[in-house]
Design a protein around this motif. Sequence first.
Motif, mmCIF file in Angstrom:
data_model
loop_
_atom_site.group_PDB
_atom_site.id
_atom_site.type_symbol
_atom_site.label_atom_id
_atom_site.label_comp_id
_atom_site.label_asym_id
_atom_site.label_seq_id
_atom_site.Cartn_x
_atom_site.Cartn_y
_atom_site.Cartn_z
ATOM 1 N N ASP A 1 0.831 -1.210 0.000
ATOM 2 C CA ASP A 1 0.000 0.000 0.000
ATOM 3 C C ASP A 1 0.857 1.249 0.000
ATOM 4 O O ASP A 1 0.602 2.203 -0.733
ATOM 5 C CB ASP A 1 -0.899 0.031 1.238
ATOM 6 N N ALA B 1 -1.452 3.146 -2.897
ATOM 7 C CA ALA B 1 -2.850 2.737 -2.805
ATOM 8 C C ALA B 1 -3.408 3.183 -1.451
ATOM 9 O O ALA B 1 -2.642 3.481 -0.546
ATOM 10 C CB ALA B 1 -2.949 1.222 -2.950
ATOM 11 N N LEU C 1 -5.735 -1.196 1.909
ATOM 12 C CA LEU C 1 -6.466 -1.884 0.841
ATOM 13 C C LEU C 1 -5.816 -3.217 0.479
ATOM 14 O O LEU C 1 -6.458 -4.268 0.483
ATOM 15 C CB LEU C 1 -6.558 -0.983 -0.396
ATOM 16 N N ASN C 2 -4.502 -3.173 0.201
ATOM 17 C CA ASN C 2 -3.834 -4.415 -0.166
ATOM 18 C C ASN C 2 -3.672 -5.338 1.035
ATOM 19 O O ASN C 2 -3.691 -6.562 0.879
ATOM 20 C CB ASN C 2 -2.482 -4.121 -0.802
ATOM 21 N N LEU D 1 -6.863 -7.157 1.148
ATOM 22 C CA LEU D 1 -6.957 -8.106 0.043
ATOM 23 C C LEU D 1 -6.089 -9.331 0.285
ATOM 24 O O LEU D 1 -6.529 -10.476 0.119
ATOM 25 C CB LEU D 1 -6.475 -7.439 -1.242
ATOM 26 N N SER E 1 -11.000 -4.702 -4.986
ATOM 27 C CA SER E 1 -10.174 -3.499 -4.911
ATOM 28 C C SER E 1 -10.759 -2.391 -5.789
ATOM 29 O O SER E 1 -10.697 -1.216 -5.434
ATOM 30 C CB SER E 1 -8.728 -3.794 -5.298
ATOM 31 N N TYR F 1 -5.018 2.151 -9.915
ATOM 32 C CA TYR F 1 -5.894 3.099 -9.224
ATOM 33 C C TYR F 1 -5.226 4.413 -8.841
ATOM 34 O O TYR F 1 -5.892 5.375 -8.519
ATOM 35 C CB TYR F 1 -6.459 2.457 -7.966
#
Lengths: 171, 291
Positions: free
Chosen positions: A74, A79, A83-84, A87, A125, B141
Amino acid sequence: MNNAFWHRLDRATRHVAPFVITVMLVVLNAIPLPVPDYRSIVPLVPLMAIYYWALYRPDLMPIGAVFLVGVLEDVLTGAPLGLNALLFLLVHSLVRSRRRMIAGKGFAVAWVVFMLVILGAGIVSWLVASLLYDAPIRMEPAVIQLTLTLVLYPCLAWLLIRVQRAFLANA
Amino acid sequence: MRYRAGSIIRFATPVRAAAQRFAFLALLFLSAGMIILGRADAQFAERVRTTITDGFAPVLDALSRPAATVRDMIDYVHQLAALRVENDRLREENERLRGWQQIARDLEAESNSLRSMLNYVPPSSRQFVSARVISDSSTAYVRSVIVNVGDDQGVRKGQAAVDGSGLAGRVTEVGHRSARVLLLTDINSRIPIIIESTRYPAILMGDNSERPKLRFLPVEASPQPGDRIVTSGHGGIFPPGLPVGVVATVATGEVRILPYVNFDRLEYLRLVDFGTDAPLPSVTARTPARP
């Protein structure tokens, strides 16, 4: 005594190998490469590694390590923080709980399951990123990225199999 | 002995499984919490990021050098092949530029004389910090890069990042020896600009595509493909007049810009210190003395 110490050190080193290798992959993945539009489609190498270790040596990749790898990913990719990590945790626990159904069935099955996993990861994501940014994000780069990740998985798996045989055969 | 070991395992396995399960849930909530907290309290996320990025900056710096060397070598071979054509092109361009130079000199002289009539206060001088891009840290993103300078070198949040051809983005996070530059193509990027020829203002909005779009452009502006876009300096963060790009396409209600910067090949960036902490020129200095 001395011998036992070295033996233990050796074992400890071997046991952190998956984690260290995964961290190295995350860092390498963030290096700028002179490929046109590489930035948006860079394959999700860390996700491949997480999947691989969860499938074949979950004992050497504890979820704490998975979480740390996700946070590092991240931070380096910019990001949304967490988030990662989220995931990777989901992928890890999902694969780990079903590994008996996948691990012994040959590489093709592992690859197909990997396709399903990254499809799910991609959808999650994309949804989270779109929610966070209050706008639907363009899908093309994500689709190309996932395809590339899927295609390149055998290469990384091949590499990790070498690593596993060299370092972890009797660890 | 055997029996004992077996009973311990029998007892330990469910405990371990439960601990694992608990750890998993805890970390899962922690990640979700981080996402939400990062959204609610941007400062927290920024601190975490800059601390970790700082730690990895030397590694990224070292690793990005071989990649850059390979790129330079490939470039070198390409250039050798195209040397003759390039030479002819440059000679032609030189001719053309000599004409422009003459025009620029005339305009400078004219502008100077007009300014001296108006008591115009020149904008404060700019300082640059040069930085190397050490991480092309973008995903599907996010569009951003990490550079190898931080507040130790005088980098501040909000500074404009330019390369030789134009504006690349703006500094959003600053550590001690690393900083993140949000590229102008990122979905979170908003940059006040004007169309150079007609002076109509608008906001350049990234959407993660290669061509960011213009918002809030007055209806009567009617931009043409090829029109130059420069920063307006509104908001006081960016210096006015930094080249950004040209109008690429004009569709109904959507104007897209082709940035000058080639984002595929970012190697060095200059971070512009516009001197926002310099004292503003006083009002009396601006008002021309009455006769």
